[in-house]
Design an enzyme around this catalytic site. Structure first.
Site, PDB file in Angstrom:
ATOM      1  N   SER A 116       0.878  -1.498   0.121  1.00  0.00           N
ATOM      2  CA  SER A 116       0.182  -0.139   0.056  1.00  0.00           C
ATOM      3  C   SER A 116       0.831   1.115  -0.026  1.00  0.00           C
ATOM      4  O   SER A 116       1.830   1.462   0.947  1.00  0.00           O
ATOM      5  CB  SER A 116      -0.848  -0.050   1.143  1.00  0.00           C
ATOM      6  OG  SER A 116      -1.146   1.286   1.537  1.00  0.00           O
TER       7      SER A 116
ATOM      8  N   HIS B  75      -1.398  -1.550  -4.111  1.00  0.00           N
ATOM      9  CA  HIS B  75      -2.640  -1.185  -3.477  1.00  0.00           C
ATOM     10  C   HIS B  75      -2.783   0.283  -3.217  1.00  0.00           C
ATOM     11  O   HIS B  75      -2.050   0.955  -2.801  1.00  0.00           O
ATOM     12  CB  HIS B  75      -2.736  -1.770  -2.020  1.00  0.00           C
ATOM     13  CG  HIS B  75      -3.689  -1.757  -1.193  1.00  0.00           C
ATOM     14  ND1 HIS B  75      -5.060  -2.580  -1.669  1.00  0.00           N
ATOM     15  CD2 HIS B  75      -4.342  -0.901  -0.094  1.00  0.00           C
ATOM     16  CE1 HIS B  75      -5.934  -2.311  -0.720  1.00  0.00           C
ATOM     17  NE2 HIS B  75      -5.545  -1.084   0.079  1.00  0.00           N
TER      18      HIS B  75
ATOM     19  N   MET C 234      -9.470   7.749  -0.271  1.00  0.00           N
ATOM     20  CA  MET C 234      -9.924   8.076   0.818  1.00  0.00           C
ATOM     21  C   MET C 234     -10.786   9.544   0.672  1.00  0.00           C
ATOM     22  O   MET C 234     -10.103  10.347   0.138  1.00  0.00           O
ATOM     23  CB  MET C 234      -9.336   8.392   2.149  1.00  0.00           C
ATOM     24  CG  MET C 234      -8.619   6.707   2.364  1.00  0.00           C
ATOM     25  SD  MET C 234      -7.703   7.219   3.953  1.00  0.00           S
ATOM     26  CE  MET C 234      -6.765   5.342   3.924  1.00  0.00           C
TER      27      MET C 234
ATOM     28  N   HIS D  80      -8.434   0.580  -3.508  1.00  0.00           N
ATOM     29  CA  HIS D  80      -9.306   0.394  -2.381  1.00  0.00           C
ATOM     30  C   HIS D  80      -9.976   1.730  -2.113  1.00  0.00           C
ATOM     31  O   HIS D  80      -9.538   2.385  -1.542  1.00  0.00           O
ATOM     32  CB  HIS D  80      -8.641  -0.051  -1.588  1.00  0.00           C
ATOM     33  CG  HIS D  80      -9.209  -0.437  -0.038  1.00  0.00           C
ATOM     34  ND1 HIS D  80      -8.605  -0.499   1.182  1.00  0.00           N
ATOM     35  CD2 HIS D  80     -10.576  -0.409   0.283  1.00  0.00           C
ATOM     36  CE1 HIS D  80      -9.575  -0.552   2.140  1.00  0.00           C
ATOM     37  NE2 HIS D  80     -10.817  -0.634   1.776  1.00  0.00           N
TER      38      HIS D  80
HETATM   39  C1  DX5 Z   1      -6.139   1.550   5.967  1.00  0.00           C
HETATM   40  C2  DX5 Z   1      -5.631   1.256   4.625  1.00  0.00           C
HETATM   41  C3  DX5 Z   1      -4.558   0.185   4.434  1.00  0.00           C
HETATM   42  C4  DX5 Z   1      -3.332   0.813   4.896  1.00  0.00           C
HETATM   43  C5  DX5 Z   1      -2.647  -0.335   5.469  1.00  0.00           C
HETATM   44  O1  DX5 Z   1      -7.168   2.006   5.919  1.00  0.00           O
HETATM   45  O2  DX5 Z   1      -6.694   0.384   3.831  1.00  0.00           O
HETATM   46  O3  DX5 Z   1      -4.319  -0.156   3.032  1.00  0.00           O
HETATM   47  O4  DX5 Z   1      -2.383   1.449   4.056  1.00  0.00           O
HETATM   48  O5  DX5 Z   1      -1.422   0.112   6.163  1.00  0.00           O
HETATM   49  P1  DX5 Z   1      -0.543  -0.815   7.223  1.00  0.00           P
HETATM   50  O6  DX5 Z   1      -0.082  -2.064   6.489  1.00  0.00           O
HETATM   51  O7  DX5 Z   1       0.640  -0.019   7.508  1.00  0.00           O
HETATM   52  O8  DX5 Z   1      -1.538  -1.260   8.304  1.00  0.00           O
HETATM   53 ZN    ZN Z   2      -6.403  -0.510   1.854  1.00  0.00          ZN
END
Ligand code: DX5
Ligand code: ZN
Length: 225
Positions: A11, A34, A38, A67
């Protein structure tokens, strides 16, 4: 040879956004990039506009797994599919017509996926399994990277994995997102996840290529056992 493929999805949420292209290049050995979108309404954080997402998608050497953490995803989802995402995930909690949105995403040539937040039970998404290419079970509250893995979500992952194993025609991927690291990926793999998002674990590592390989090896070992 692995019976079940394992996929690692870095991500870029916690990557250095001032040199994003370089940061994307650091994870070229992963399976999918990823991309966390938001809107500051569905979650208390704002990231990547559609235009920025387009740039990221065209710059990425690997397919992009988008996402969407936004309200009203039913119209927007198709735009992210048309922008070239390999996969588009939207939240069940935000959608008013999930089954139609899944069809629209597939119609635009992307894999169609639904995410559920920690408080959403599996049975709410179960009737849609046949129409899903991937189910994302959040292992943190969506919104931020760097949070702790919620191991209390593993019952839900196991429930989903069992339901998927009973499907005869097609097997959606089972993704987890949030707090995935070398310490936790084995727990999620053991519960049945096969597709792993990892943000800080990969971007905070000195050598992201090595970290991707190590995460993959841990999950693969469990799946092969
Ligand atoms: C959180 C995101 C994740 C985030 C994960 O809302 O959807 O994809 O980037 O980050 P880590 O791996 O640091 O928890
Ligand atoms: Zn995510």
């Amino acid at each position: 040879m692995a019976m079940n493929a394992v996929r690692i999805c870095p991500s870029i949420l916690n990557a250095d956004h001032s040199r994003l292209l370089e940061e994307i290049g650091r994870v070229a050995t992963a399976d999918l990039l990823h991309l966390d979108v938001m809107d500051e309404i569905f979650v208390p954080n704002k990231t990547f506009s559609l235009e920025e997402s387009r740039e990221i998608i065209s710059a990425s050497p690997i397919p992009v797994d988008t996402h969407l953490m936004i309200i009203n995803p039913d119209e927007a989802a198709i735009l992210y599919a048309q922008a070239g995402s390999a996969s588009v995930t939207f939240h069940l909690e935000a959608s008013s017509n999930p089954s139609q949105t899944l069809k629209a995403i597939r119609g635009a040539g992307a894999r169609a996926a639904i995410a559920i937040k920690p408080a959403t039970p599996f049975h709410e998404v179960e009737p849609l399994l046949d129409d899903l290419d991937m189910l994302l079970i959040m292992t943190v509250e969506p919104g931020f990277g760097g949070q702790s893995f919620m191991s209390d979500q593993m019952g839900k992952v196991r429930e989903a994995a069992e339901a998927i194993s009973r499907l005869t025609h097609h097997k959606p991927w089972l993704q987890v997102d949030g707090g995935i690291s070398l310490e936790t990926i084995g727990i999620a793999a053991q519960a049945g996840a096969d597709t792993f998002v990892a943000g800080s674990a990969i971007y905070k590592a000195d050598d992201s290529t090595k970290m991707i390989a190590a995460l993959r090896a841990q999950a693969q070992e469990i799946h092969n056992a």
